[in-house]
Enzyme design. Structure first.
Site, PDB file in Angstrom:
ATOM      1  N   ASP A   1      46.354  -3.570  51.775  1.00  0.00           N
ATOM      2  CA  ASP A   1      45.876  -2.187  51.839  1.00  0.00           C
ATOM      3  C   ASP A   1      44.358  -2.167  51.794  1.00  0.00           C
ATOM      4  O   ASP A   1      43.752  -2.496  50.776  1.00  0.00           O
ATOM      5  CB  ASP A   1      46.428  -1.393  50.643  1.00  0.00           C
TER       6      ASP A   1
ATOM      7  N   TYR B   1      36.175   0.908  52.337  1.00  0.00           N
ATOM      8  CA  TYR B   1      36.036  -0.245  51.443  1.00  0.00           C
ATOM      9  C   TYR B   1      35.016  -1.259  51.969  1.00  0.00           C
ATOM     10  O   TYR B   1      34.559  -2.129  51.227  1.00  0.00           O
ATOM     11  CB  TYR B   1      37.380  -0.972  51.225  1.00  0.00           C
TER      12      TYR B   1
ATOM     13  N   LYS C   1      42.603   3.110  56.602  1.00  0.00           N
ATOM     14  CA  LYS C   1      42.522   4.576  56.426  1.00  0.00           C
ATOM     15  C   LYS C   1      41.277   5.117  57.103  1.00  0.00           C
ATOM     16  O   LYS C   1      40.229   4.450  57.098  1.00  0.00           O
ATOM     17  CB  LYS C   1      42.465   4.914  54.925  1.00  0.00           C
TER      18      LYS C   1
ATOM     19  N   HIS D   1      42.495   9.263  54.525  1.00  0.00           N
ATOM     20  CA  HIS D   1      42.148   8.798  53.173  1.00  0.00           C
ATOM     21  C   HIS D   1      42.208   9.927  52.133  1.00  0.00           C
ATOM     22  O   HIS D   1      42.768   9.739  51.049  1.00  0.00           O
ATOM     23  CB  HIS D   1      40.760   8.144  53.203  1.00  0.00           C
TER      24      HIS D   1
ATOM     25  N   LEU E   1      48.170   0.328  38.133  1.00  0.00           N
ATOM     26  CA  LEU E   1      47.967  -0.095  36.737  1.00  0.00           C
ATOM     27  C   LEU E   1      46.973   0.837  36.038  1.00  0.00           C
ATOM     28  O   LEU E   1      46.474   0.520  34.955  1.00  0.00           O
ATOM     29  CB  LEU E   1      47.443  -1.536  36.692  1.00  0.00           C
TER      30      LEU E   1
ATOM     31  N   ILE F   1      50.549  -1.212  45.178  1.00  0.00           N
ATOM     32  CA  ILE F   1      49.499  -2.083  45.744  1.00  0.00           C
ATOM     33  C   ILE F   1      48.476  -2.478  44.682  1.00  0.00           C
ATOM     34  O   ILE F   1      47.308  -2.079  44.754  1.00  0.00           O
ATOM     35  CB  ILE F   1      48.781  -1.377  46.932  1.00  0.00           C
TER      36      ILE F   1
ATOM     37  N   LYS G   1      45.605  -4.352  42.720  1.00  0.00           N
ATOM     38  CA  LYS G   1      44.465  -5.192  43.106  1.00  0.00           C
ATOM     39  C   LYS G   1      44.194  -6.153  41.965  1.00  0.00           C
ATOM     40  O   LYS G   1      44.280  -5.785  40.783  1.00  0.00           O
ATOM     41  CB  LYS G   1      43.247  -4.311  43.356  1.00  0.00           C
TER      42      LYS G   1
ATOM     43  N   ARG H   1      46.227 -13.727  38.257  1.00  0.00           N
ATOM     44  CA  ARG H   1      46.727 -12.339  38.228  1.00  0.00           C
ATOM     45  C   ARG H   1      47.463 -11.970  39.509  1.00  0.00           C
ATOM     46  O   ARG H   1      48.447 -11.230  39.487  1.00  0.00           O
ATOM     47  CB  ARG H   1      45.560 -11.370  38.007  1.00  0.00           C
TER      48      ARG H   1
HETATM   49  N1  LIG Z   1      43.957   6.001  48.757  1.00  0.00           N
HETATM   50  C1  LIG Z   1      43.060   6.042  47.805  1.00  0.00           C
HETATM   51  O1  LIG Z   1      42.302   7.023  47.659  1.00  0.00           O
HETATM   52  C2  LIG Z   1      42.932   4.886  46.858  1.00  0.00           C
HETATM   53  C3  LIG Z   1      42.132   4.997  45.712  1.00  0.00           C
HETATM   54  C4  LIG Z   1      42.058   3.909  44.857  1.00  0.00           C
HETATM   55  C5  LIG Z   1      42.769   2.748  45.125  1.00  0.00           C
HETATM   56  N2  LIG Z   1      43.518   2.656  46.266  1.00  0.00           N
HETATM   57  C6  LIG Z   1      44.271   1.416  46.597  1.00  0.00           C
HETATM   58  O2  LIG Z   1      45.046   1.021  45.472  1.00  0.00           O
HETATM   59  C7  LIG Z   1      44.711  -0.326  45.119  1.00  0.00           C
HETATM   60  C8  LIG Z   1      44.905  -0.577  43.652  1.00  0.00           C
HETATM   61  O3  LIG Z   1      44.163   0.346  42.884  1.00  0.00           O
HETATM   62  P1  LIG Z   1      42.954  -0.082  41.951  1.00  0.00           P
HETATM   63  O4  LIG Z   1      42.328  -1.316  42.466  1.00  0.00           O
HETATM   64  O5  LIG Z   1      42.074   1.117  41.815  1.00  0.00           O
HETATM   65  O6  LIG Z   1      43.604  -0.265  40.517  1.00  0.00           O
HETATM   66  P2  LIG Z   1      44.825  -1.106  39.880  1.00  0.00           P
HETATM   67  O7  LIG Z   1      45.461  -1.965  40.885  1.00  0.00           O
HETATM   68  O8  LIG Z   1      45.649  -0.119  39.127  1.00  0.00           O
HETATM   69  O9  LIG Z   1      44.062  -1.969  38.791  1.00  0.00           O
HETATM   70  C9  LIG Z   1      43.162  -2.954  39.153  1.00  0.00           C
HETATM   71  C10 LIG Z   1      42.500  -3.424  37.859  1.00  0.00           C
HETATM   72  O10 LIG Z   1      43.489  -4.010  37.016  1.00  0.00           O
HETATM   73  C11 LIG Z   1      43.124  -5.371  36.757  1.00  0.00           C
HETATM   74  N3  LIG Z   1      44.336  -6.183  36.845  1.00  0.00           N
HETATM   75  C12 LIG Z   1      45.115  -6.402  37.926  1.00  0.00           C
HETATM   76  N4  LIG Z   1      46.164  -7.168  37.634  1.00  0.00           N
HETATM   77  C13 LIG Z   1      46.028  -7.485  36.312  1.00  0.00           C
HETATM   78  C14 LIG Z   1      46.794  -8.273  35.435  1.00  0.00           C
HETATM   79  N5  LIG Z   1      47.911  -8.872  35.834  1.00  0.00           N
HETATM   80  N6  LIG Z   1      46.385  -8.361  34.147  1.00  0.00           N
HETATM   81  C15 LIG Z   1      45.259  -7.753  33.718  1.00  0.00           C
HETATM   82  N7  LIG Z   1      44.490  -6.975  34.514  1.00  0.00           N
HETATM   83  C16 LIG Z   1      44.870  -6.850  35.810  1.00  0.00           C
HETATM   84  C17 LIG Z   1      42.131  -5.763  37.837  1.00  0.00           C
HETATM   85  O11 LIG Z   1      41.228  -6.707  37.327  1.00  0.00           O
HETATM   86  P3  LIG Z   1      40.552  -7.861  38.218  1.00  0.00           P
HETATM   87  O12 LIG Z   1      40.220  -7.260  39.563  1.00  0.00           O
HETATM   88  O13 LIG Z   1      39.344  -8.218  37.420  1.00  0.00           O
HETATM   89  O14 LIG Z   1      41.534  -8.982  38.324  1.00  0.00           O
HETATM   90  C18 LIG Z   1      41.425  -4.429  38.120  1.00  0.00           C
HETATM   91  O15 LIG Z   1      40.408  -4.202  37.151  1.00  0.00           O
HETATM   92  C19 LIG Z   1      43.273  -0.449  45.594  1.00  0.00           C
HETATM   93  O16 LIG Z   1      42.829  -1.781  45.633  1.00  0.00           O
HETATM   94  C20 LIG Z   1      43.348   0.244  46.926  1.00  0.00           C
HETATM   95  O17 LIG Z   1      43.938  -0.623  47.887  1.00  0.00           O
HETATM   96  C21 LIG Z   1      43.622   3.708  47.130  1.00  0.00           C
END
Ligand SMILES: NC(=O)c1ccc[n+]([C@@H]2O[C@H](COP(=O)([O-])OP(=O)(O)OC[C@H]3O[C@@H](n4cnc5c(N)ncnc54)[C@H](OP(=O)(O)O)[C@@H]3O)[C@@H](O)[C@H]2O)c1
Length: 293
Positions: A46, A51, A95, A128, A210, A248, A250, A256
């Site tokens: 994704d 990005y 997006k 988006h 998360l 999804i 990250k 991780r």
């Molecule tokens: N459509 C939209 O408007 C929108 C907005 C935001 C996000 N997104 C999408 O959603 C994806 C995920 O969201 P997100 O990146 O905001 O947040 P997330 O996946 O909820 O959380 C990512 C955070 O959690 C940490 N993490 C991940 N796995 C872990 C584990 N097993 N143990 C401990 N910590 C862990 C990561 O740390 P590290 O990176 O340091 O490992 C990072 O700080 C994005 O990458 C993007 O593709 C879309």
């Protein structure tokens, strides 16, 4: 248990429930992270024009598929770990960014995205943010319907749309969005929106599954991790799968990335699913869609 590895979208396209998110992945790291994730079994990625890492994502994907092509025709390439991969095995979402909304601008933005990614088509193309104040999302979606009919995208959808935005879109759209990607985690469960999606045949995709890492420290999640002998991230991701969400996460390290993929071999019981339902706080870690224009 409602958690097979794949979901069939409303147009018949199949999508892995678990993918890899690339928001805030620096462009220079994207190809390596994609390659690591591919090695761990992820097949869905994704990204977004915003990005700034589509080129790196494309390089990571192209490396795997390119190696396969080279290995298969005997012209070289490592072909060791992912030599059976073809483009059709992978699922790429990108997006259209807010500034590119509008019919012509969206078509141009799409051309830039596939060129950056080095792909002939993308699997899922999303708006988006609705940016309702701009009044352009219906026109933007028309352009996406054109791309869909031309076979340049396998499915189209939206992101950050609330029920009112979906209602307005559905009055004008000819293709029902396949997906709405929204912030969703145990502290923001989007119950009303998920019910609405179910009624319309739209798949719910959870961004920040998360809670950007914040929900990992919730004591109830930590207790469940101990009970199931899993990590907090695995408990939360498993909860998403059992709810029926696309997800999804990250992550930046191989450990991780691997950990987050290991969620298909255990099950939360109904009492614990109810317990997580009780963690709702209506807490956003990102912007409210009404505040993004
Ligand atoms: N459509 C939209 O408007 C929108 C907005 C935001 C996000 N997104 C999408 O959603 C994806 C995920 O969201 P997100 O990146 O905001 O947040 P997330 O996946 O909820 O959380 C990512 C955070 O959690 C940490 N993490 C991940 N796995 C872990 C584990 N097993 N143990 C401990 N910590 C862990 C990561 O740390 P590290 O990176 O340091 O490992 C990072 O700080 C994005 O990458 C993007 O593709 C879309």
């Amino acid at each position: 248990m409602r958690s097979p590895a794949r979901l069939t979208l409303n147009n018949g396209v199949q999508m892995e429930r678990l993918g890899f998110g690339l928001y805030k992945v620096p462009p220079k790291d994207a190809d390596n992270l994609v390659a690591t994730a591919l090695g761990e079994g992820y097949r869905r990625f994704d990204t977004a024009a915003m990005y700034g890492n589509e080129v790196g994502v494309g390089r990571g994907i192209g490396g795997a598929v390119g190696d396969a092509a080279a290995a298969n025709n005997g012209t070289g390439g490592s072909g060791e770990s992912v030599h059976t991969l073809s483009r059709e095995d992978l699922f790429v979402t990108t997006k259209v960014w807010n500034d590119d909304q509008g019919y012509d601008a969206t078509l141009r933005a799409f051309d830039t995205s596939i060129s950056n990614l080095g792909l002939d088509y993308v699997d899922l193309y999303l708006i988006h943010w609705p940016c309702a104040g701009r009044g352009l999302f219906a026109e933007t979606y028309k352009a996406m319907e054109t791309l869909y009919r031309e076979g340049k995208v396998r499915a189209i959808g939206v992101s950050n749309f609330q029920p009112g935005h979906l209602e307005e879109l559905m009055q004008k759209a000819e293709v029902v969005p396949a997906v709405n990607q929204v912030e969703l985690h145990p502290w923001l469960q989007q119950t009303r929106l998920r019910t609405f999606h179910d009624q319309l045949g739209i798949a719910t995709e959870a961004w920040s599954p998360l809670g950007r890492g914040q929900v990992l420290a919730d004591p109830a999640i930590v207790a469940l991790a101990e009970k199931y002998n899993r990590t907090p991230a695995q408990v939360i991701l498993r909860w998403h799968l059992q709810l029926g969400n696309l997800v999804i996460p990250k992550a930046s390290s191989a450990g991780r990335i691997k950990e987050n993929f290991a969620i298909f071999d255990f099950e939360l019981d109904a009492t614990d699913m109810d317990g997580i339902a009780g963690l709702e706080r209506h807490h956003r870690t990102g912007s409210h869609p009404d505040n993004v224009n």
